[in-house]
Every structure is written in C-alpha cells, then in structure tokens.
Write a protein that holds these residues in place. Structure first.
Motif, mmCIF file in Angstrom:
data_model
loop_
_atom_site.group_PDB
_atom_site.id
_atom_site.type_symbol
_atom_site.label_atom_id
_atom_site.label_comp_id
_atom_site.label_asym_id
_atom_site.label_seq_id
_atom_site.Cartn_x
_atom_site.Cartn_y
_atom_site.Cartn_z
ATOM 1 N N ALA A 289 0.834 -1.204 0.000
ATOM 2 C CA ALA A 289 0.000 0.000 0.000
ATOM 3 C C ALA A 289 0.871 1.257 0.000
ATOM 4 N N ALA A 388 -5.051 3.481 -1.365
ATOM 5 C CA ALA A 388 -4.056 2.460 -1.695
ATOM 6 C C ALA A 388 -4.515 1.084 -1.223
ATOM 7 N N TYR A 389 -5.086 1.036 -0.034
ATOM 8 C CA TYR A 389 -5.595 -0.251 0.466
ATOM 9 C C TYR A 389 -6.787 -0.736 -0.368
#
Length: 396
Positions: A289, A388-389
């Motif tokens: 991430a 990002a996750y």
C-alpha cells in the motif's frame, strides 16, 4: 507540443476555443500525459514537478505555495475549474481534489467552498490536543540545512506532530536560529489520526451505469476522456469512433463506467505490476500500500518520461542518484523492485528501498514512504493511504 503544455491541460479543464473538436494523432498522443500534475519534488528525490525550460511555470507555482500566505478555502466563482483554483493558490490539482473528496469527473458549482489544505479546523484541534502537551515539550534550534522532516526523524516524532506543535503548515518555511517546540512521545499516537481523517477518495470510482456527455464547442476527445478519468481509446471504442473521427457541438457521447478502483487502464496495469512485485518479495499488505500511494503521488501512477531534474518513471527515480539508467527507471517492473529494495534490489546497495529502512513496519505511513523518496513534500503520501488499500483489495 511541449510537456509543459501537456501538464497544463489538466483533466479537469474543458475550454471552448473553436467551434468543433478534432480527434487526431495529436489528441491520442496526449494520453501518455499524467491525468494531473504529480507531486512537486526537489532535493535528493521525487514527487513531481517539472524541469527547467519546459516546466518552469510549475516550479514557479511550487515556490508561490511556499512563500504566499496560505488560504484556508476558496469559494467557487463562475468559470472556475479545480485546476485553475489549484494554480491560483500554488497547489496541485490532485491535492485539491483529494482534500475535497472530489474525483476527476466531479462537478463544482458557484458558491461551493473548497478546502485548500489537507487539515481542517476539526482535525487541527484534534491533533493539537493529542500531540502538544505542554509538560512534555522541549525545544530545538534550527540549523542551516535543516528540514522539518529531518528534525522530526532526529527527535523521533511524526512530521504532523512537529508541525502541529509549532502551528506550521506544509508551506511554512523554517530558518536558522528559529526555535521549534518538540512534542513529547505521546504525539506519536496521533500520527495515524490525521492521515486517516484526511485520506482522500479521489480519484473516485464512478457509478457502474453509463453516462453521456454533450459535446461543447472546443471539446476534444482527449479532454473529455481525462475529465471523466478514462482513456481516449476507451472513449473512442464506446462511441464507435476512430482516431480520425470528428466530433461536433451538441453531439452526445457515451461515457463508459470506470472500474471499481477508479483507476484507468494504464494506472491499473501499473498498480498490478507494483502489487505483483511486492507479492514476489513477500512484502506485507502495508508495504505494498505504501508503494501504491507513493507511485500515485510521484507520477499519478503513470510511467512518465519527465520529471524534476532527471527524475523518471513511476516512482520518479533519478539516474544521477544511482537508481539506474534512463531506460531502467522507466521499466515499471524494475522501478517497483528498486522501490522495495531488500535482498533482491536490482540496484544492490547503491540505493535504499523500503525493505532496507530499519523499523519501517512501525513507522507512520507517510514517514515510511518519505524515508525512501526523500521528497521536499513529505506529507502527501499519507493522503492516499485509504485509497491504496482499496486498490490492493481490488487488484491484489
């Protein structure tokens, strides 16, 4: 057409200059340009802002952001676009979108108030109350060459806590002889709170339903595609058009839905490369991430052939700093491997990747990315943590 002009024609702007818009090889060639200005960088490593000659205007914008009084918000006026507002205040379009939970296809309207910084009043109050207890505060006298990030690292506090304790913003300047308050160890507990509370939702995933766009005078397929966060080729295919097709005012175009990640085809492909490189090396989800967020900040997750000084590629790695040749740093697979570093680092010990940073697993999300990138704007990575996750969950 210069890269400066390409960067300036940001995805959020559609201007009327001519009675008809022509899709040609020039329009298609622009699809390799970033969907937004990438993060500004100076010093040893990235965040992207232009080079001399062709990208001087963007560098000027960055300096304006550092020296001009910071405005807290802007009230949208008729004719405003997000990119024009960002330029007016010396900010990146991507940041203004993120701070206001907007996507590239979002519409703004007169009277709407847009935030011009990552931290709102409620977040500031929360951060201050948690990070600046008077009883545990010491002072530090700034020396020549110091940066806030370096001081925060030396004193083992987060950058956000140090700024909060001294009522500084990302555009504040420090000078030799200045005394800074160093918050106590309790400040570390708050580092995740501001990042979480300001994590952006842009680029936002659009609805699964198809939409339409009515062509206006001056529109081009490239501008329409970028305003809606999709590739020109995707827009052409959805409307049975060819690169040589002519569009005209009043024509209705089908805007196909983006995928659930909100990324276009190029960004999705690069994200998958970054994820796979991490998986191959046994990197944790958090490490992957961090890599995804870093690439989004540095290049808008595009394999750029330009950047600040000699910075190139997804992570804006510099050949002159040992990251590889021009061709190597523009190889997404190798660039991702170099960012992770570790025992399989293609650069050996010439550069330091994420896995080479002692204790990176316990560092603040932003600080871990900054330890690799050494950017002049270190607080921008955390803004992309939440997204990002979500990309990792969807693609990895």
């Amino acid at each position: 057409m210069s890269r400066q002009h390409t960067a300036a024609t940001s995805a959020t702007r559609i201007r009327a200059y001519a009675p008809a818009a022509v899709v040609g090889s020039i329009a298609l060639s622009l699809t390799v340009a970033p969907a937004a200005e990438a993060a500004p960088r100076e010093s040893v490593r990235p965040g992207i802002q232009p080079l001399a000659a062709t990208r001087t205007p963007v560098v000027t914008t960055v300096r304006a952001a550092a020296t001009a009084p910071a405005a807290r918000s802007h009230t949208v006026a008729a004719g405003d676009t997000v990119s024009s507002i960002a330029a007016r205040y010396g900010l990146r379009t991507a940041d203004v979108l993120a701070w206001n939970d907007l996507g590239w296809s979002s519409t703004i309207f007169p009277g709407q108030k847009l935030r011009l910084s990552a931290t709102g009043s409620t977040t500031s109050a929360s951060t201050t109350s948690k990070t600046a207890p008077a009883a545990s505060t010491s002072t530090y006298t700034v020396r020549s060459g110091d940066t806030l990030w370096a001081i925060a690292q030396k004193k083992k506090v987060s950058l956000s806590a140090l700024r909060s304790a001294n009522k500084l913003t990302s555009s504040s300047l420090i000078h030799p002889g200045q005394k800074l308050s160093i918050p106590g160890s309790v400040s570390g507990a708050s580092t995740s709170t501001p990042a979480s509370s300001t994590a952006p939702s842009a680029p936002a995933a659009s609805s699964s339903a198809k939409r339409t766009h009515t062509v206006q005078a001056g529109d081009t397929m490239w501008a329409i595609a970028n305003a809606n966060g999709i590739a020109v080729s995707t827009l052409l295919a959805a409307n049975d058009l060819q690169p040589s097709s002519i569009i005209y005012p009043g024509q209705k175009l089908t805007i196909p839905a983006k995928n659930a990640t909100g990324l276009d085809a190029e960004q999705t492909r690069n994200a998958q490369i970054i994820i796979q490189a991490g998986r191959d090396r046994g990197v944790s989800d958090r490490g992957i991430a961090i890599a995804l967020a870093t690439a989004m900040v540095e290049s808008w997750m595009r394999n750029l052939d330009w950047g600040d000084r000699d910075s190139l590629g997804l992570f804006q790695q510099r050949p002159s700093a040992g990251w590889g040749t021009d061709a190597q740093v523009q190889d997404p697979h190798r660039a991702a491997a170099a960012f992770y570093g570790g025992p399989y680092d293609p650069n050996g010990d010439r550069t330091r990747g994420l896995l080479d940073i002692p204790g990176w697993q316990s560092m603040d999300f932003t600080d871990a990315a900054q330890a690799v990138q050494v950017s002049a704007y270190p607080d921008r990575y955390g803004q992309w943590e939440k997204k990002a996750y979500s990309w990792l969950a969807a693609l990895g």
